[in-house]
Design an enzyme around this catalytic site. Structure first.
Site, PDB file in Angstrom:
ATOM      1  N   ASP A  26       0.836  -1.203   0.000  1.00  0.00           N
ATOM      2  CA  ASP A  26       0.000   0.000   0.000  1.00  0.00           C
ATOM      3  C   ASP A  26       0.870   1.253   0.000  1.00  0.00           C
ATOM      4  OD1 ASP A  26      -2.289   1.494   0.030  1.00  0.00           O
ATOM      5  OD2 ASP A  26      -2.812   1.084   2.116  1.00  0.00           O
ATOM      6  N   ASN A  74     -10.679  -3.308  -6.305  1.00  0.00           N
ATOM      7  CA  ASN A  74      -9.923  -2.284  -7.041  1.00  0.00           C
ATOM      8  C   ASN A  74     -10.579  -1.901  -8.377  1.00  0.00           C
ATOM      9  OD1 ASN A  74      -6.592  -3.355  -5.941  1.00  0.00           O
ATOM     10  ND2 ASN A  74      -7.902  -1.725  -5.148  1.00  0.00           N
TER      11      ASN A  74
HETATM   12  C1  FPP Z   1      -1.829   0.321  -3.281  1.00  0.00           C
HETATM   13  O1  FPP Z   1      -1.406   1.634  -3.442  1.00  0.00           O
HETATM   14  C2  FPP Z   1      -1.332  -0.493  -4.349  1.00  0.00           C
HETATM   15  C3  FPP Z   1      -2.110  -1.109  -5.278  1.00  0.00           C
HETATM   16  C4  FPP Z   1      -3.569  -1.011  -5.322  1.00  0.00           C
HETATM   17  C5  FPP Z   1      -1.549  -1.906  -6.353  1.00  0.00           C
HETATM   18  C6  FPP Z   1      -0.276  -2.615  -6.068  1.00  0.00           C
HETATM   19  C7  FPP Z   1       0.365  -2.809  -7.358  1.00  0.00           C
HETATM   20  C8  FPP Z   1       1.682  -2.785  -7.610  1.00  0.00           C
HETATM   21  C9  FPP Z   1       2.696  -2.687  -6.582  1.00  0.00           C
HETATM   22  C10 FPP Z   1       2.168  -2.838  -9.006  1.00  0.00           C
HETATM   23  C11 FPP Z   1       1.867  -4.068  -9.774  1.00  0.00           C
HETATM   24  C12 FPP Z   1       2.182  -5.330  -9.064  1.00  0.00           C
HETATM   25  C13 FPP Z   1       2.916  -6.364  -9.546  1.00  0.00           C
HETATM   26  C14 FPP Z   1       2.976  -7.648  -8.798  1.00  0.00           C
HETATM   27  C15 FPP Z   1       3.669  -6.297 -10.802  1.00  0.00           C
HETATM   28  P1  FPP Z   1      -2.491   2.772  -3.584  1.00  0.00           P
HETATM   29  O2  FPP Z   1      -2.625   3.109  -5.015  1.00  0.00           O
HETATM   30  O3  FPP Z   1      -3.767   2.371  -2.933  1.00  0.00           O
HETATM   31  O4  FPP Z   1      -1.780   3.909  -2.788  1.00  0.00           O
HETATM   32  P2  FPP Z   1      -2.445   5.047  -1.923  1.00  0.00           P
HETATM   33  O5  FPP Z   1      -3.253   4.377  -0.829  1.00  0.00           O
HETATM   34  O6  FPP Z   1      -1.265   5.802  -1.385  1.00  0.00           O
HETATM   35  O7  FPP Z   1      -3.294   5.870  -2.851  1.00  0.00           O
END
Ligand code: FPP
Length: 246
Positions: A26, A74
């Protein structure tokens, strides 16, 4: 990103005692926002963190690392961000599969990935089939994953088996549920990490986390690295796990 000295992981092997670590990755959006960058830049940096941590997991001799990459919730994000995330996942599998395979990694996907774009489904299935016979660690990526959805699918599967007369409803036990989950052939979950300061499970591995140790860090996912994983494992080692005993 500043380059960091590579930590010596050898002293931590295998003293940490963890077989299976899962991570709620996250904070990509906040990482980007702090730098006045678009969210996609945070997700791209998040992929770099995935690469670092997958290598560290191998060096630390974890049997399994499970990463929450895209939840069944998501889809509520803007279509452009969903497309960016799917693009990154597709590119990641295409570009990193050779390295995984060469290092004996078994790539697994948990979640209802069959509902994704058919070309991504076939890429995933080819990647899983290609690495299935490897004997190294499992890197499991949770895609279109929600724990409630996973349990619902397991319940339906068991109900169908009961209706077909294969099992009696009253004989269904914990082992049957374990076997019906996406994680059936993964080791028991030892440690569940969440980055970015949030302290909730967000529908991730709810059944499997029954006796997992929880570890929360304020670090944003794109900043997470081998050193941070070792710190979490050090903390795990200091926990007194009683599994309901005393
Ligand atoms: C949360 O950060 C992250 C995600 C919803 C996606 C995680 C994806 C990756 C790390 C990239 C792709 C993965 C792989 C395995 C290649 P957020 O966007 O919710 O962050 P925030 O809460 O700060 O807005």
């Amino acid at each position: 990103m500043a380059s960091q000295a590579k930590p010596d992981l050898s002293s931590a092997v295998p003293a940490h005692g963890a077989r299976h670590v899962a991570i709620i990755m996250d904070g990509n959006g906040r990482w980007a926002k702090k730098r006045l960058l678009p969210r996609i830049a945070g997700h791209r940096a998040g992929v770099e963190a995935v690469r670092r941590v997958a290598r560290a997991a191998r060096e630390l001799q974890l049997e399994c690392l499970t990463l929450y990459a895209f939840s069944s919730e998501n889809w509520k994000r803007p279509a452009s961000e969903v497309a960016d995330l799917m693009g990154l996942l597709r590119h990641f599998i295409q570009s990193d599969l050779d390295e995984f395979h060469a290092n004996g990694v078994r790539l697994r996907i948990i979640g209802d990935y069959r509902a994704l774009d058919p070309s991504l489904v076939s890429l995933i299935e080819d990647a899983m089939a290609r690495t299935a016979a490897n004997s190294g660690p499992i890197i499991a990526i949770a895609l279109n994953y929600g724990a409630q959805d996973e349990m619902l699918r397991a319940a339906r599967m068991l109900a169908a088996r009961a209706a077909a007369g294969e099992i009696a409803a009253q004989d269904i036990g914990v082992a049957d549920i374990n076997a019906a989950l996406d994680t059936a052939d993964l080791p028991p979950l030892d440690l569940l990490i969440r980055t970015s300061g949030e302290q909730r499970l967000s529908n991730f591995m709810l059944w499997q986390a029954a006796y997992a140790e929880l570890y929360f860090t304020d670090m944003l996912w794109p900043d997470f690295d081998a050193k941070a994983l070792m710190k979490a494992l050090d903390c795990f080692r200091s926990r007194d796990r009683r599994f309901g005993g005393r």
